[in-house]
Design a protein around this motif. Structure first.
Motif, PDB file in Angstrom:
ATOM      1  N   LEU A   1      11.780  10.061  12.334  1.00 25.30           N
ATOM      2  CA  LEU A   1      12.054  10.784  11.375  1.00 25.30           C
ATOM      3  C   LEU A   1      12.920  10.236  10.302  1.00 25.30           C
ATOM      4  N   SER A   2      13.761   9.039  10.709  1.00 21.74           N
ATOM      5  CA  SER A   2      14.561   8.265   9.843  1.00 21.74           C
ATOM      6  C   SER A   2      13.650   7.342   9.160  1.00 21.74           C
ATOM      7  N   ALA A   3      12.858   6.809   9.572  1.00 22.63           N
ATOM      8  CA  ALA A   3      11.640   6.145   8.684  1.00 22.63           C
ATOM      9  C   ALA A   3      10.925   6.849   7.821  1.00 22.63           C
ATOM     10  N   LEU A   4      10.775   8.129   8.137  1.00 26.24           N
ATOM     11  CA  LEU A   4       9.873   8.980   7.121  1.00 26.24           C
ATOM     12  C   LEU A   4      10.700   9.367   6.082  1.00 26.24           C
ATOM     13  N   GLY A   5      12.182   9.176   6.234  1.00 26.53           N
ATOM     14  CA  GLY A   5      13.244   9.652   5.064  1.00 26.53           C
ATOM     15  C   GLY A   5      13.124   8.490   4.070  1.00 26.53           C
ATOM     16  N   ASP A   6      12.624   7.346   4.398  1.00 24.85           N
ATOM     17  CA  ASP A   6      12.800   6.116   3.507  1.00 24.85           C
ATOM     18  C   ASP A   6      12.027   6.137   2.279  1.00 24.85           C
ATOM     19  N   LEU A   7      10.806   6.757   2.274  1.00 27.42           N
ATOM     20  CA  LEU A   7      10.097   6.961   1.110  1.00 27.42           C
ATOM     21  C   LEU A   7       9.319   8.333   1.194  1.00 27.42           C
ATOM     22  N   ALA A   8       8.573   8.950   0.154  1.00 29.95           N
ATOM     23  CA  ALA A   8       8.395  10.109  -0.012  1.00 29.95           C
ATOM     24  C   ALA A   8       7.303  10.525   0.847  1.00 29.95           C
ATOM     25  N   VAL A   9       6.023   9.456   1.001  1.00 33.92           N
ATOM     26  CA  VAL A   9       4.830   9.506   1.961  1.00 33.92           C
ATOM     27  C   VAL A   9       4.824   8.137   2.603  1.00 33.92           C
ATOM     28  N   ARG A  10       4.392   8.142   3.847  1.00 34.73           N
ATOM     29  CA  ARG A  10       4.393   7.052   4.429  1.00 34.73           C
ATOM     30  C   ARG A  10       3.054   6.929   5.370  1.00 34.73           C
ATOM     31  N   THR A  11       2.723   5.537   5.823  1.00 33.80           N
ATOM     32  CA  THR A  11       1.458   5.391   6.714  1.00 33.80           C
ATOM     33  C   THR A  11       2.237   5.349   7.977  1.00 33.80           C
TER      34      THR A  11
ATOM     35  N   GLN B   1       0.856  -1.220  -0.021  1.00 31.79           N
ATOM     36  CA  GLN B   1       0.006   0.162   0.014  1.00 31.79           C
ATOM     37  C   GLN B   1       0.826   1.319  -0.060  1.00 31.79           C
ATOM     38  N   GLU B   2       2.051   1.119   0.679  1.00 33.77           N
ATOM     39  CA  GLU B   2       2.560   2.358   0.822  1.00 33.77           C
ATOM     40  C   GLU B   2       3.441   2.585  -0.736  1.00 33.77           C
ATOM     41  N   LEU B   3       3.730   1.635  -1.285  1.00 29.19           N
ATOM     42  CA  LEU B   3       4.323   1.688  -2.569  1.00 29.19           C
ATOM     43  C   LEU B   3       3.303   2.288  -3.559  1.00 29.19           C
ATOM     44  N   LYS B   4       2.252   1.815  -3.597  1.00 25.59           N
ATOM     45  CA  LYS B   4       1.176   2.604  -4.355  1.00 25.59           C
ATOM     46  C   LYS B   4       0.975   3.956  -3.977  1.00 25.59           C
ATOM     47  N   ASP B   5       0.815   4.418  -2.545  1.00 24.92           N
ATOM     48  CA  ASP B   5       0.577   5.627  -2.261  1.00 24.92           C
ATOM     49  C   ASP B   5       1.855   6.733  -2.677  1.00 24.92           C
TER      50      ASP B   5
ATOM     51  N   ALA C   1       7.488  17.677   9.507  1.00 24.82           N
ATOM     52  CA  ALA C   1       6.777  16.888   8.608  1.00 24.82           C
ATOM     53  C   ALA C   1       5.319  17.440   8.164  1.00 24.82           C
ATOM     54  N   THR C   2       4.748  16.981   7.417  1.00 30.14           N
ATOM     55  CA  THR C   2       3.330  17.473   7.035  1.00 30.14           C
ATOM     56  C   THR C   2       2.617  16.322   6.566  1.00 30.14           C
ATOM     57  N   HIS C   3       1.167  16.574   6.641  1.00 22.42           N
ATOM     58  CA  HIS C   3       0.194  15.539   5.980  1.00 22.42           C
ATOM     59  C   HIS C   3       0.109  15.714   4.645  1.00 22.42           C
ATOM     60  N   ARG C   4       0.095  14.544   3.817  1.00 23.88           N
ATOM     61  CA  ARG C   4      -0.214  14.711   2.234  1.00 23.88           C
ATOM     62  C   ARG C   4      -1.391  13.780   2.229  1.00 23.88           C
ATOM     63  N   SER C   5      -2.196  14.017   1.070  1.00 25.47           N
ATOM     64  CA  SER C   5      -3.194  13.356   0.483  1.00 25.47           C
ATOM     65  C   SER C   5      -3.018  13.132  -0.889  1.00 25.47           C
ATOM     66  N   PRO C   6      -2.325  12.266  -1.310  1.00 29.50           N
ATOM     67  CA  PRO C   6      -2.177  11.800  -2.750  1.00 29.50           C
ATOM     68  C   PRO C   6      -3.405  11.906  -3.548  1.00 29.50           C
ATOM     69  N   PHE C   7      -3.274  12.597  -4.746  1.00 27.93           N
ATOM     70  CA  PHE C   7      -4.717  12.331  -5.675  1.00 27.93           C
ATOM     71  C   PHE C   7      -4.948  10.856  -5.845  1.00 27.93           C
ATOM     72  N   GLY C   8      -6.153  10.471  -5.670  1.00 25.70           N
ATOM     73  CA  GLY C   8      -6.561   9.154  -6.094  1.00 25.70           C
ATOM     74  C   GLY C   8      -6.420   8.170  -4.917  1.00 25.70           C
ATOM     75  N   THR C   9      -5.903   8.699  -3.730  1.00 20.86           N
ATOM     76  CA  THR C   9      -5.943   7.611  -2.527  1.00 20.86           C
ATOM     77  C   THR C   9      -6.976   7.991  -1.764  1.00 20.86           C
ATOM     78  N   GLY C  10      -7.036   9.119  -1.395  1.00 20.04           N
ATOM     79  CA  GLY C  10      -8.080   9.660  -0.632  1.00 20.04           C
ATOM     80  C   GLY C  10      -7.638   9.009   0.929  1.00 20.04           C
ATOM     81  N   ARG C  11      -6.534   9.115   1.188  1.00 25.28           N
ATOM     82  CA  ARG C  11      -5.798   8.653   2.566  1.00 25.28           C
ATOM     83  C   ARG C  11      -4.964   9.812   2.918  1.00 25.28           C
ATOM     84  N   ARG C  12      -4.817   9.832   4.419  1.00 26.86           N
ATOM     85  CA  ARG C  12      -4.142  10.734   4.911  1.00 26.86           C
ATOM     86  C   ARG C  12      -2.778  10.324   5.434  1.00 26.86           C
ATOM     87  N   LEU C  13      -1.653  10.798   4.647  1.00 22.18           N
ATOM     88  CA  LEU C  13      -0.343  10.129   4.675  1.00 22.18           C
ATOM     89  C   LEU C  13       0.811  11.347   5.251  1.00 22.18           C
TER      90      LEU C  13
END
Length: 241
Positions: free
Chosen positions: A171-181, A128-132, A209-221
């Motif tokens: 913070l280190s875990a967040l740095g692994d991917l652009a957006v994370r759950t 799911q994270e890869l899709k996000d 850090a900040t919250h993101r909601s990529p288009f098409g996911t409808g999820r708060r990342l």
């Protein structure tokens, strides 16, 4: 060859304890069983002893599931009381062999089932994270990257030094991917979801850090800001904050 001999020497006392204690437990079960019921068991008292020994040989597995250190103490030979406790376990296993084996088998199956479920859940979170991230990359087209060679501003450097260990881990875990759950961060950081959420709130308050909601996911990342990316890059390379 020497290793094999030393292994057998260490195994022999344990095996003898299991054989004797398990056999005694089986014999005790035979003696306390009604004559009618005992005649229904093959080989009589010998059958009881054999089943008792079989159950006793599973005691090490039982102790490992309990995460007990009794077996280690028995192997070391430094604690005679541990030997008595281990022998007592074997006698009990031999005495209640059928119930013991049934309970142990259920416990092992449950452990394996839980591990398989955990593995499947972890895989689902990663997918799911890869899709996000794919959706986020398509939306943003480019991602901010941190320049690890540029010096940190005094304010950002002070912020980095004031981070708690938990905040640094997240913070280190967040740095692994652009957006994370939250689930993904928790799994990678080996902490609970509540701890992750608390740390994320603090990082957002620090504007790392900040919250993101990529288009098409409808999820708060969750993703890192430019300052967060800089600090995460320094943490990843062991740089000075």
């Amino acid at each position: 060859m020497a290793d094999v001999i030393s292994f057998l020497e260490a195994l022999l006392p344990l095996s003898l304890t299991i054989l004797i204690a398990g056999g005694l437990g089986g014999i005790a079960a035979f003696l306390t069983t009604s004559k009618t019921a005992s005649t229904q068991v093959r080989f009589g008292i010998t059958g009881f002893a054999m089943v008792g020994i079989t159950a006793a040989f599973t005691v090490p597995l039982f102790l490992s599931l309990l995460q007990s250190n009794i077996l280690s103490e028995v192997k070391s030979g430094e604690n005679s009381e541990a030997y008595l406790i281990f022998g007592g376990f074997c006698i009990l296993a031999g005495f209640s062999a059928k119930a013991f084996l049934s309970t142990l088998s259920d416990r092992v199956i449950n452990e394996l089932t839980n591990k398989m479920a955990d593995g499947q859940e972890r895989a689902e979170v990663q997918i799911q994270e890869l899709k996000d991230n794919l959706a986020y990359q398509l939306q943003m087209k480019e991602t901010a990257t941190a320049d690890q060679n540029s010096p940190l501003s005094p304010k950002l450097s002070q912020t980095g030094r004031s981070l708690s260990d938990l905040e640094k881990t997240v913070l280190s875990a967040l740095g692994d991917l652009a957006v994370r759950t939250i689930d993904g961060i928790s799994q990678d950081s080996a902490i609970t979801n509540n701890q992750t959420e608390d740390a994320v709130v603090k990082l957002i308050d620090r504007k790392l850090a900040t919250h993101r909601s990529p288009f098409g996911t409808g999820r708060r990342l969750v993703s890192l800001t430019e300052d967060g990316l800089e600090l995460a890059a320094r943490l990843a390379t062991g740089g000075i904050l």
